[in-house]
Design an enzyme around this catalytic site. Structure first.
Site, short mmCIF file in Angstrom:
data_model
loop_
_atom_site.label_atom_id
_atom_site.label_comp_id
_atom_site.label_asym_id
_atom_site.label_seq_id
_atom_site.Cartn_x
_atom_site.Cartn_y
_atom_site.Cartn_z
N TYR A 60 192.85 94.22 -115.42
CA TYR A 60 193.55 95.40 -114.80
C TYR A 60 192.72 96.58 -115.10
O TYR A 60 193.33 97.79 -114.86
CB TYR A 60 194.68 95.35 -115.59
CG TYR A 60 195.85 94.20 -115.23
CD1 TYR A 60 196.60 94.40 -113.93
CD2 TYR A 60 195.85 93.01 -115.89
CE1 TYR A 60 197.39 93.41 -113.59
CE2 TYR A 60 196.55 91.96 -115.45
CZ TYR A 60 197.24 92.21 -114.43
OH TYR A 60 198.36 91.15 -113.88
N SER A 61 191.46 96.55 -115.51
CA SER A 61 190.75 97.78 -115.55
C SER A 61 190.59 98.90 -114.66
O SER A 61 190.09 98.50 -113.48
CB SER A 61 189.26 97.21 -116.03
OG SER A 61 188.39 98.28 -116.28
N ASN A 62 191.03 99.99 -114.98
CA ASN A 62 190.72 101.30 -114.22
C ASN A 62 189.35 101.47 -114.14
O ASN A 62 189.14 101.82 -113.08
CB ASN A 62 191.71 102.39 -114.79
CG ASN A 62 193.15 102.25 -114.82
OD1 ASN A 62 193.63 101.44 -113.88
ND2 ASN A 62 193.91 103.01 -115.40
#
Length: 296
Positions: A76-78
């Site tokens: 879920y890394s921005n």
């Protein structure tokens, strides 16, 4: 790495980002003023601390003649999203090394990264913890070819130097800057950019994130050659760990949206803002304080 001031790759980057006062009776009761530093409005795809962290890394990669960027992050890394977008706009191939096993169908964040041209690969969690070690990096370069390696979260010397520019954009008197903390780079840079008695407060979004205190010090050394003592990390508002949450956080997000018309990102921003309101209610900020909260 070089410090060439980068162009914006055709991005309509909004800098300085807007600063708006948050009017809320819960703050008024304690005579604390809170302003939102709307870094989330810098650009819709390469926003917030991601642009600040990446811009000098992109300039260095271009200066060094790289055509491919490789970076790391969770599912879920921005940061992974932003790197994919930056590669698309700046003409770099991108590789995202994702923590854990592949899960299909891909979540929205990884679908977006692939749509922007990023190649995904996966490391089991044991190997991922060794991602900075020479043998792991060498194996990745063997697989994908020569590349500029940008660390998880974009947190390195160039990244923290970009974040250090944020306080200089704030044209009001303030006491504290708050930010969400995942890899430590944002709070390390912001603290280095403060003056006088101003302080930085990072809200860790990771469970067991106490290691981040040492990481912030390391990053300040890498970026500036010195460490500062004007910052602290809060470890009480991770809500179970990275990309995890509890019902009370969801309720806070919905209430904040109703009150202020802003939908907080539940992975980072909401945890920071929840923690900020909790600390205001507990009297952690002296009456008359002015706090700037960074939305990224």
């Amino acid at each position: 790495m070089g410090t060439t001031e980068p162009d914006t790759g055709g991005l309509a980057v909004v800098l300085p980002s807007p600063l708006v006062e948050l009017r809320d009776l819960r703050l008024d009761e304690h005579e604390v003023r809170v302003y939102l530093k709307r870094d989330d409005l810098i650009h819709p795809e390469v926003s917030g601390n991601k642009w600040r962290k990446l811009k000098y890394n992109l300039a260095a990669a271009k200066e060094q003649g790289h055509s491919r960027l490789l970076t790391f992050g969770g599912a879920y890394s921005n940061h992974v999203r932003a790197m994919a977008a930056a590669g698309y706009y700046f003409g770099f191939e991108t590789v995202g090394v994702i923590r854990g096993e592949e899960h299909l169908p891909l979540n929205e964040s990884l679908v977006y990264a692939v749509d922007r041209g990023m190649t995904l690969t996966y490391l089991d969690r044991t190997t991922y913890r060794r991602k900075t070690e020479p043998d792991v990096l060498a194996a990745l370069v063997d697989d994908f070819g020569p590349c500029c390696v940008v660390p998880e979260g974009g947190s390195n010397g160039p990244g923290v130097r970009g974040c250090a520019e944020l306080p200089g954009e704030i044209e009001i008197d303030f006491d504290v800057v708050c930010c969400a903390t995942g890899s430590g780079g944002t709070v390390a840079g912001i603290a280095a950019g403060l003056t006088g008695n101003q302080r930085a407060l990072g809200f860790a979004v990771l469970k067991g994130g106490q290691f981040l205190d040492a990481e912030v010090r390391r990053l300040q050394g890498e970026g500036f050659g010195v460490e500062t003592a004007n910052w602290a990390l809060v470890h009480d508002f991770h809500f179970g760990g990275y990309a995890k949450h509890k019902p009370e956080l969801g309720s806070f997000i919905a209430d904040f949206d109703t009150r202020h018309g802003i939908t907080l990102d539940w992975v980072y921003e909401a945890k920071m803002m929840y923690g900020l309101f909790d600390r205001v209610a507990s009297g952690a900020f002296a009456r008359g304080s002015t706090v700037v909260a960074v939305l990224s």
